[in-house]
Scaffold this motif. Structure first.
Motif, PDB file in Angstrom:
ATOM      1  N   GLN A   1       0.900  -1.075  -0.036  1.00  9.71           N
ATOM      2  CA  GLN A   1       0.338   0.005  -0.121  1.00  9.71           C
ATOM      3  C   GLN A   1       0.819   1.156   0.425  1.00  9.71           C
ATOM      4  OE1 GLN A   1      -2.290  -0.625   3.519  1.00  9.71           O
ATOM      5  NE2 GLN A   1      -4.398  -1.438   2.276  1.00  9.71           N
TER       6      GLN A   1
ATOM      7  N   THR B   1      -1.946   3.194  -2.543  1.00 11.20           N
ATOM      8  CA  THR B   1      -3.624   2.761  -2.027  1.00 11.20           C
ATOM      9  C   THR B   1      -3.997   2.478  -1.031  1.00 11.20           C
ATOM     10  OG1 THR B   1      -4.427   1.537  -3.400  1.00 11.20           O
ATOM     11  CG2 THR B   1      -2.853   0.719  -2.836  1.00 11.20           C
ATOM     12  N   ASP B   2      -5.075   1.910  -0.790  1.00 16.44           N
ATOM     13  CA  ASP B   2      -5.675   1.562   0.404  1.00 16.44           C
ATOM     14  C   ASP B   2      -6.100   0.165  -0.208  1.00 16.44           C
ATOM     15  OD1 ASP B   2      -7.827   2.161  -0.998  1.00 16.44           O
ATOM     16  OD2 ASP B   2      -8.798   3.602   1.149  1.00 16.44           O
TER      17      ASP B   2
END
Length: 190
Positions: A128, A133-134
């Protein structure tokens, strides 16, 4: 940071006080391995053993990582291994975004200096952080990604962290597939 070579970068990490993690560390964990390696393995953060020894991926998880690398024809000494943060979070908790942000320039410079053919992001936090990003790891693994560092796109393969695989050995097959993908990416780039 962009002007620092390996010795200066390591000295900067060793003396870093940019976030509260420095208050409880025994040692920083800069990274180990070949500084001209084609492979870069990135974990999330040092644990208790790493904090004591100043080296990433030691103990049982480190032995498993060594075995995983050996299975695809690599020795630990042939890759460079580091973490997203260079100091141990208290209680082995996940690094907080602000902590990862403070260490980010160190990691970015390591990637720039190394110019690897492939990055293996070991675990959710590493994947991540690198991919900004998550998204859950289950959606990130099994395919090629890339991150932009130093004006260069670097291929990234997300996989399970060896410590996770020790708890969930059923996922070792999926990790093997990720390693094979990373190996094919590195071979393509040669």
């Amino acid at each position: 940071m962009s002007a620092l070579g390996w010795p200066e970068l390591e000295a900067a990490v060793t003396s870093c006080v940019a976030c509260p993690l420095h208050l409880e560390r025994r040692r920083t964990v800069f990274g180990t391995g070949a500084r001209d390696a084609d492979w870069l393995v990135i974990g999330e953060a040092p644990g208790a053993n790493e904090d004591r020894q100043g080296e990433p991926f030691v103990g049982r998880a480190g032995r498993l990582l060594n075995a995983m690398l050996h299975a695809i024809g690599l020795a630990r000494e042939e890759v460079f291994i580091t973490n997203t943060v260079k100091c141990r979070p208290p209680g082995n908790r996940d690094p907080q975004p602000a902590e990862s942000g403070r260490c980010g320039p160190y990691l970015d410079r390591q990637i720039e200096l190394l110019a690897p053919r492939v990055i293996l992001a070991a675990g959710r936090i590493a994947a991540q952080t690198l991919l900004e990003t998550d998204a859950p790891l289950a959606r990130l693994r099994g395919r090629e990604h890339s991150c932009l560092r130093g004006g260069r796109r670097v291929p990234v393969v997300a996989t399970y962290h060896p410590a996770y695989l020790l708890r969930k050995p059923i996922d070792k097959r999926a990790a093997w597939e990720d390693l094979c993908l990373a190996r094919s990416i590195a071979a393509r780039a040669s």
